[in-house]
Structures are given as structure tokens and as C-alpha cells.
Design an enzyme around this catalytic site. Structure first.
Site, PDB file in Angstrom:
ATOM      1  N   GLY A   1       0.801  -1.213   0.000  1.00  0.00           N
ATOM      2  CA  GLY A   1       0.000   0.000   0.000  1.00  0.00           C
ATOM      3  C   GLY A   1       0.837   1.266   0.000  1.00  0.00           C
ATOM      4  O   GLY A   1       2.068   1.233   0.096  1.00  0.00           O
ATOM      5  N   HIS A   2       0.144   2.398  -0.063  1.00  0.00           N
ATOM      6  CA  HIS A   2       0.787   3.702  -0.180  1.00  0.00           C
ATOM      7  C   HIS A   2       1.605   4.040   1.064  1.00  0.00           C
ATOM      8  O   HIS A   2       1.218   3.733   2.181  1.00  0.00           O
ATOM      9  CB  HIS A   2      -0.247   4.779  -0.455  1.00  0.00           C
ATOM     10  CG  HIS A   2      -1.304   4.910   0.595  1.00  0.00           C
ATOM     11  ND1 HIS A   2      -2.373   4.045   0.695  1.00  0.00           N
ATOM     12  CD2 HIS A   2      -1.459   5.799   1.597  1.00  0.00           C
ATOM     13  CE1 HIS A   2      -3.139   4.412   1.701  1.00  0.00           C
ATOM     14  NE2 HIS A   2      -2.615   5.459   2.277  1.00  0.00           N
ATOM     15  N   ASN A   3       2.762   4.659   0.835  1.00  0.00           N
ATOM     16  CA  ASN A   3       3.650   5.170   1.896  1.00  0.00           C
ATOM     17  C   ASN A   3       4.442   4.073   2.595  1.00  0.00           C
ATOM     18  O   ASN A   3       5.301   4.380   3.436  1.00  0.00           O
ATOM     19  CB  ASN A   3       2.881   5.943   2.982  1.00  0.00           C
ATOM     20  CG  ASN A   3       2.103   7.120   2.457  1.00  0.00           C
ATOM     21  OD1 ASN A   3       2.395   7.617   1.362  1.00  0.00           O
ATOM     22  ND2 ASN A   3       1.123   7.578   3.193  1.00  0.00           N
TER      23      ASN A   3
END
Lengths: 362, 362, 362
Positions: A257-259
Site C-alpha cells: 500500500g501507499h507510503n
């Protein structure tokens, strides 16, 4: 085609017999044809050698190769590790043609290093930079301003989104994808989810509201020697980049996922799912189907067994299993004890009968 | 367009009324327009027939078709099974144009059987052989020396890697992928994972080391009548082939690791993940999200409920559920007993009070 | 590039300082370069501001912006929500060129609205209709008679099957797929699975039989403002359509089976798997890796934590967790109590010794 001598030299292994014998490929001992190198690196495969027709074999230390009718044999110190060098030498590869296929669509402002190959119907966008000796496979896609290091291999249908940065010797298996937007939505007032997380379920006065999208402005930064399996997906970050460290490998259908930041030399096995803003240390191994909730920290060297669901932070060095993730030995004890519950219920009933009946009887 | 007679004949079902009535498609009873065949194969749908406008219907045995205002009705012996023949007759298909689209890139050394269609921007590589009457969809990919039998359907974006062998009547849904490399890495000395597996967690003196890649030299061998769902992935084997038996079906996002052998007539439902070197017998059904660890053996006829995580061998004929996989009836008992734990704790406390307090009081 | 004033106005937020200051992008406070707007919406990031070079920042309510060396600051009422508008303004996007790329294959009978862009090597089929201002990305596919509303974005390699209907402002991340066939098979006589479901395992006299395919004649109907993550897959229905309501979002590798109906404003996180014929109400949130068995009903507003496996109906408003799905607070209690099993076993042993030994001694 290699001689037995060449293979032994490449692996740093000892060899005996006719070292000039040539082999064209590898085979399991019972399936080996003449000209193939049979792999029988454990005594349990000894009997299988007679079923095949190999004249050369890679054997366990101390094997009596002559008694198996072989003309030559190689004896690696750690056979499992020798498989790495041996399969690299013998890999027939994806079979793509070299050079730039005329049907590929390469933006004039893309920059291709020396000796880059681009397969049929691949797309390379404006401002993209591809390092020397890389191979962009058929129907693959490289987005605007994406940077890929040298000696990369993008298999058919792989895609690298805009502005993604990738190091050297990257491998993307078919349909691996980097650079989709993160899954990030927000409500005007605190949402039922924000509330339920705090209270383990009680939503208080919160009401359902429409989700509004948070766009992903960050990108993805990937180190050297990273490999992504078929259908693996890595989201871009919201503001900062999603990061994957050197020599980390994602298996088929793994997801970041993001980050999220993954350290170096990690293995994320098939269908692992890592939510947003997770931090994973170096040398972490997540077994098949492991799930990691958002904002979790996983320390260096953690090993998680297949199916583990990680809902809270995991200190470095732990070996974990289960849903929710628990130290592996304790989890195995829980599994064992769960099966004792019928006996526990019977024992309690017997005790109650003995204690309270007799008590009543007094 | 078919007459009621033609449909009844194809299904071997009885029919009554105006058998020359023509139908153009199928519909649920309340949504059926005139000219469609309404599907109301259970008395619970009887009331819905009046809401639609169908003049013909497929009904449950013994239904009084005239009372529902129908002009004709079909009565299959086993309605659920009749759906197979009926939907095959009526399937409008993917709508691809026949013939070879001029934008497809077909290597001159590829071999196409009679009546093969190739969609726009598909790629067929050197040495590939495609059987008669097959359809290679838009943007699909067939690798070097891959062999696909007759009457195959590769939907948009499906990909078949180099040297893969596939039988007749193969179906690959959009983005299904065969022939990525296996996920196989090794360390120079025994790794922390090898050690932790033996000890359930204790790593002893093992240290983190860099992972080295074992290449996949094997291929994938797929039988007749196999179907792969959207985004399903099958890895090639290391030395021998990964194998899928006849009539086995993989749902969307199912995954098979390297060297794994799946028998015939199996169903692997959505997001099933099977690790490497697993052996699965014939007639096995794995429910959605089932996970199977590496080197596991699953016997013939095993049925695993949704989410089951298989960490050890399963004998033939078992019906299993849970994490870890347990016989279904025993697992249901565990689930039930887990909910009794608060009562168990209270009962024990009461017993302790009764036994040890009174004991102390003596 | 926007001025601080423009940003504050767009977000309906207060701002102070030099409102004419221009910013070109967003950054975390310690990484911010001059010209970027630093995001420090919680006092815990206050210290990070000094590490970066931002002259403008979005800050928490009441922050003393001057003390952080800033020239301007924006104070949103709910910072998390402000991220939606702010990131939308600043999104650099996928970087695709506008217009119709000459390499795209667009059927003459497809219908493109005003200002539609089609990327290189995309395929748009006969009878497809694409709404105004939509962007069909590189190597994307739109099938026969598919309808997509206005302002859609199909990223690279996304695919929309034949006859699918989609509303306005649809986003398909790379490799998202709509319109594969459902996973639906049937046996001539009732199958072992039908039997095992009824009995929790006992197969009675049922025998393994070959699976026959039920074709998918239905399509997929998707509302407005829907987004699909990378590798997400939605199957077509058997007779009726599979349905996704307005403003519902599917994360990467999420999966919806045939006939399933999802309400409006739902979030289905990474690797969620929903089997066939499921009904999901409005405002439902399914965490990462949640699985839902076939024919299940999930009521409005249900929230399921990561890894939950839903095997039976869930009433509206529930917050659930676990395998099998259980109310979250009760599931947390189960997890806690499982760890007490060793103590329970010891306590019972002590009671037995006290009760039965003393009993024997009497």
C-alpha cells in the site's frame, strides 16, 4: 552448453570423472536424458538415477558416482545454494528477440541506454529513462519520467507508472504493476471507521458519509536487485514515496500500500498484502497470504508463517504465526489447546457435579 | 435464437405448450421481456413470473405452467445442471471479430491452426503453435515455443509464457497469466527461515544473509478443458514442470507456485494461493482464499471451506475448514467452544472459590 | 502552481501571512524544499518544520506559524479532510498525452464523446461508447458494446469486457479488470460439495463427477464515481448483472464474484474477496483481505476488520473481526481468552487433584 569442468568451476565445487563431458540442461534424475545433468543431491534420489539416462550428475557429498553408471559428477558443498549459480547458467530465459521491435511505441523524449531491447507493442513514455542492457518485454509499459536502472527485465504486460524510480537489475514478472494510486479516502467529519477503531465497535454518534478521494502525489522508489512476481502491485505514496529496499523480492500477487517502506533483503511470498504506511525492517520474511494492517511496524528479521495476520507492531527477530499474529511457539500451543476444549468442558462439568452436588448434599 | 423444442432437445428435457415459440435469451422471471426464456426452476420464483413478460419459461418439475400465463415451458430433470447446456447455447461471448487483425504481431515462425483468430495488438512469438479454431484475444501474448491446443480462448491481456504446453479447449479470462518464474531464493549458509521452521521459532546461530535467486528452467504443462480466471497466475517449475490436470478450473486471482502438481477435475476458487512443490489429487475443491503451504500433499476428493489455511498434509476424502485446517465438524466445534471461554473462566473461578476457600476454612 | 490564498479558498480554510506566496507542490515538513507547501497538521510534526526549507505550511489549528520561520500558513478545520481537496489540486496525474494516439485501434463503430483521449496501443471495440472528457490509457481495452460515462480514467492495461455499463467519473487503476466470466460449475448429479455443505463434511453416497461450465450471460453494471485498484477483478453475472453502487471503491486485487450486488459508498480494501451472489448494503467497509462466502447478505454500515472471513449473514451496523466473523469486541475477548488456555488447564488439574484426590482419601 557447458562442460562439467565449467560448471564445477562456476560453482566452486569439486568434480570427478570426465570433466570435458558437455551438458545441455538440467533434469531430475529419473527424467534425465543423455546430455542432461541429473540433479540428485540427496541420497534419497540415488535409486532414481538408474531410471534416467544421464551421464553426469550433481550429487551429494561422498556419493559413489561410478556405481550409478555415471561418467562424471559434481559435488557442491551446499547443494541448495549451488542451485542458484547452476540455474542461472542454464536459464533459457523468456526468449524475447533482442533489439527494438518496430511496433513498440517509444516517445522521442524517452532515453534508452546502450543495448536496451524493447519488445513488440511495448510503450515507453516521454521522459522515461531505461538503463543499459535492459529488456522491456512485449506489451509492457513505462510511464512518464519513470527511471529504471541497468539490466532490468520487464516481462510481458508489466507496467511501471509515471515518475517511479527503480534501481539496477530489476525484474518484473508478467503483469507486475508499480505506481497505481493509493487507496485513501476521507469523510468531512470523523468516519464510523475512525470511531470503531478507537472503541472496538461502538460508533457513538458518527454517521455514514460519502468518501472523498485523497490523491497520491508521491511516487515509488525501488532499490537494486528487486523482483516483483506476476500480478504484484505497489501503490505510490500520498506525499512521500512508497519505498522498497535493495534485494527485496515480492512473489505473485503480493501488494504494497501507499507510503509503506520495506527494508532490504526481504521476501514477501505469494498474495502477501501490506496496507498503507507500514514500516518493514531488513531481512523480513512474510509467508504466503500474510496480511499487515496499516501503520504497523515490523522489526528487522521478523519471520511470519503462512496466513499470519499482523494487526499490531512486531519487535525485531520474532517468529510469528496466526490470526492475530502470535509468537509461533505460543500459537502452536493455542492451536493444540483449542482441541482440548471439549475435554475442558467435560472436566469442569465433572468437577461441578463433585463439588456442588456434594456441597448441596451436606 | 432457438425454439423451445430445440432447447428442450439440447437439454434432454421435457417441454409442453407451443414448442415452436422462439426465444432470444435468458432472464430472471421478474425481469424477463417477451421473447426471453424465464428461469424459474424453484417454486419460490413462481410469484415472480407474473412480474415479467415471458411467454416461455424453464420451470420446476410438476409446475402448472398454464396458470402462470405461459405459452410454453421446459422441465429439466436437474435444473442446476440444465443451466450448463442452456447457458452454453445462449452465450453471446466476448464479441471479438473473427480472423487475424492486421495490428497483431505474429512471428513468421509461429504456427497457427485452421480458423484461428487473433485480435488487435496481440503478440504471438517465434515457434509458438496454436491449435485449430482457437481465439487469441486483443492485447494477449503467447511466448516463444508455447503450445496451445485447439478451440482455446485467450481473453484480452491474457499471457502464456515461453515453452508452456496447454491442451485443448483452454480458457484464459482477462489478464490470466501462465509462466512467470517461481519464487525461489537461497542463502549461502542455512537461512533463518530453514532454522525457524525446524524449531518453531528458535533461530539458533543462523544469521540474515542475502537471498540468491534460483532460476526456473522448468515450464508449465496444462491438460485439456482447463480454465483460468482473471488475474490467475501459474509459475513455471524449477527443473520439472508445474502441472495442471484435465478439467481443472482456477478462479480469479488464484495462484499456483513452482513445481506444484494439481490433479484433474479440481476447483480452485477465488484468491486461492498454492505455494511451491504442492501435490493436489483429483476432484479437490478449495474454497475462496484457501492457502496451501509449500511441499504439502492434498489427497483426492478433499474439500476445503473458504479461508482454510492448509499447513500440513490432508488425507484423501477429508472436508476441512479453518486456520490451521481441521476437519470441518471439529472446527465448527472449536468455534463454538471458543465462545464458551468466558463461561469456562467463570466456572473455574467459582470452583476455586468453593474448593480452596472451604479447604482453607477446614 | 497556486498561491496560498487560492489553496485556502479552495479548501474553505483560514490562512495567515503572505497569501500571494506561490507553491508548486506538497511535501512532508522535513523534506520540503523552498516553493513547496509543508504538511504539518499535527503538533508532533512541529519539530520537523525546521529540518525542511518550506516557507508555507498547512498547520494544526492554533499553531504559531511565525515561530517556525514560515511566511504563510493555512489552517484547515479538519486537516485529514482538507487533504482531499489539496491533493486533487496538486495531482500531477498519470502524464498521458491528450488526444487520440495513432497506434490505438478504435473500431469505426465505437462512439467517443467530446474531448476523449486514447493512449498508444489501446483497443476500443465495436459498439463501445465512451463519455466526454474520458481518458483511455495506453494498452487499455474496452470491449464490444461496453458503455463508459464521462470523465473516466482507464490507466494502462485496464480492461472493460463486452456489454459492461459504467457510470461517470470511473477510475480503473492499472490492470483493473471488469467482465470476466463467473466461476460457476455444476455436476450431473448433486456434487460432493453440495452434500458436504449440508452435513459439515459427510458426503453420503455422492461421488466425484466432472464439472460442467455454466456460462455467464449477464454483464456488470457500475454506478458513478466508482474506482477499482490495480488488478481488481469483477465477474459478470450468470443471468442478471453483477452490480456496484455509486461511489464505491475497490482497492488493489479486490475481487467480486458473479451476481454479487454491492451498495453505494462502500470501501473494499486490498485483496478483499467476495464470492458469487453476495448482497452488500450501503456504506460497508471491508478491511484488507476480508473474505465473503457465496450467497451471504451483509447489512448496511457493516465494518469488517482486516482478515475477517465472513461465512454467514451479518446484520446492519455490526463491527466484526475474525475467522469466522464475530462482533469485534467479542472476538477480541476470544483472542485474549485463547491465551489463558494453559492457565485454564493448570487450574483444572489443580482442582481435580484437590477434589478427586481428597475425595478418594476420605
Amino acid at each position: 552448453m557447458y562442460t562439467v569442468q565449467q560448471i564445477a568451476d562456476a560453482l566452486g565445487a569439486e568434480a570427478e570423472g570426465d570433466l570435458s563431458l558437455e551438458v545441455t540442461g538440467l533434469a531430475e534424475p529419473d527424467a534425465a536424458r543423455k546430455g542432461q545433468l541429473a540433479l540428485a543431491m540427496d541420497p534419497k534420489y540415488a535409486g532414481k538415477l538408474a531410471e534416467g539416462a544421464a551421464e553426469a550428475a550433481m550429487l551429494w557429498q561422498g556419493a559413489d558416482w561410478k556405481s550409478h553408471g555415471l561418467k562424471a559428477a559434481i559435488f557442491p558443498a551446499r547443494p541448495r545454494f549451488a542451485m542458484s549459480g547452476l540455474t542461472r547458467m542454464m536459464d533459457p530465459g523468456a526468449g524475447y528477440d533482442r533489439g527494438i521491435h518496430p511496433s513498440a511505441v517509444i516517445d522521442p523524449d524517452a532515453e534508452l541506454g546502450d543495448n536496451v531491447s524493447v519488445g513488440p507493442l511495448a510503450v515507453i513514455s516521454r521522459g522515461a529513462r531505461i538503463g543499459a542492457d535492459s529488456v522491456i518485454g512485449p506489451l509492457a509499459f513505462v510511464g512518464v519520467d519513470a527511471v529504471i536502472g541497468k539490466e532490468a527485465l520487464l516481462r510481458e504486460h508489466a507496467s511501471i507508472g509515471a515518475r517511479v524510480h527503480i534501481g539496477d537489475r530489476f525484474i518484473a514478472q508478467p503483469g507486475a504493476r508499480v505506481g497505481g494510486d493509493g487507496f485513501s479516502y476521507v469523510t468531512p467529519e470523523p468516519s464510523t471507521v475512525e470511531q470503531a477503531r478507537k472503541t472496538l465497535g461502538d460508533r457513538g454518534d458518527t454517521q455514514a458519509q460519502d468518501w472523498a478521494r485523497i490523491h497520491s502525489l508521491g511516487s515509488v522508489r525501488i532499490g537494486d536487485d528487486v523482483e516483483l512476481g506476476m500480478g504484484a502491485t505497489i501503490d505510490r505514496g500520498t506525499i512521500r514515496d512508497t519505498v522498497v529496499g535493495d534485494n527485496t523480492k515480492l512473489d505473485n500477487q503480493a501488494h504494497l500500500g501507499h507510503n509503506t517502506v520495506v527494508g532490504r533483503n526481504c521476501l514477501l511470498c505469494g498474495q502477501v498484502g501490506v496496507a498503507g504506511s507500514v514500516r518493514i525492517g531488513d531481512n523480513v520474511v512474510l509467508g504466503g497470504k500474510v496480511g499487515v494492517g496499516d501503520n504497523i511496524f515490523i522489526g528487522e528479521g521478523v519471520i511470519a508463517g503462512g496466513g499470519t495476520n499482523i494487526l499490531s507492531n512486531v519487535p525485531a527477530g520474532r517468529t510469528i504465526l496466526g490470526y492475530p499474529a502470535t509468537q509461533m511457539d505460543k500459537q502452536m500451543e493455542i492451536y493444540k489447546n483449542q482441541r482440548k476444549l471439549p475435554r475442558i468442558l467435560r472436566d469442569i462439568a465433572a468437577l461441578q457435579k463433585a463439588v456442588f452436588k456434594s456441597g448441596e448434599g451436606d
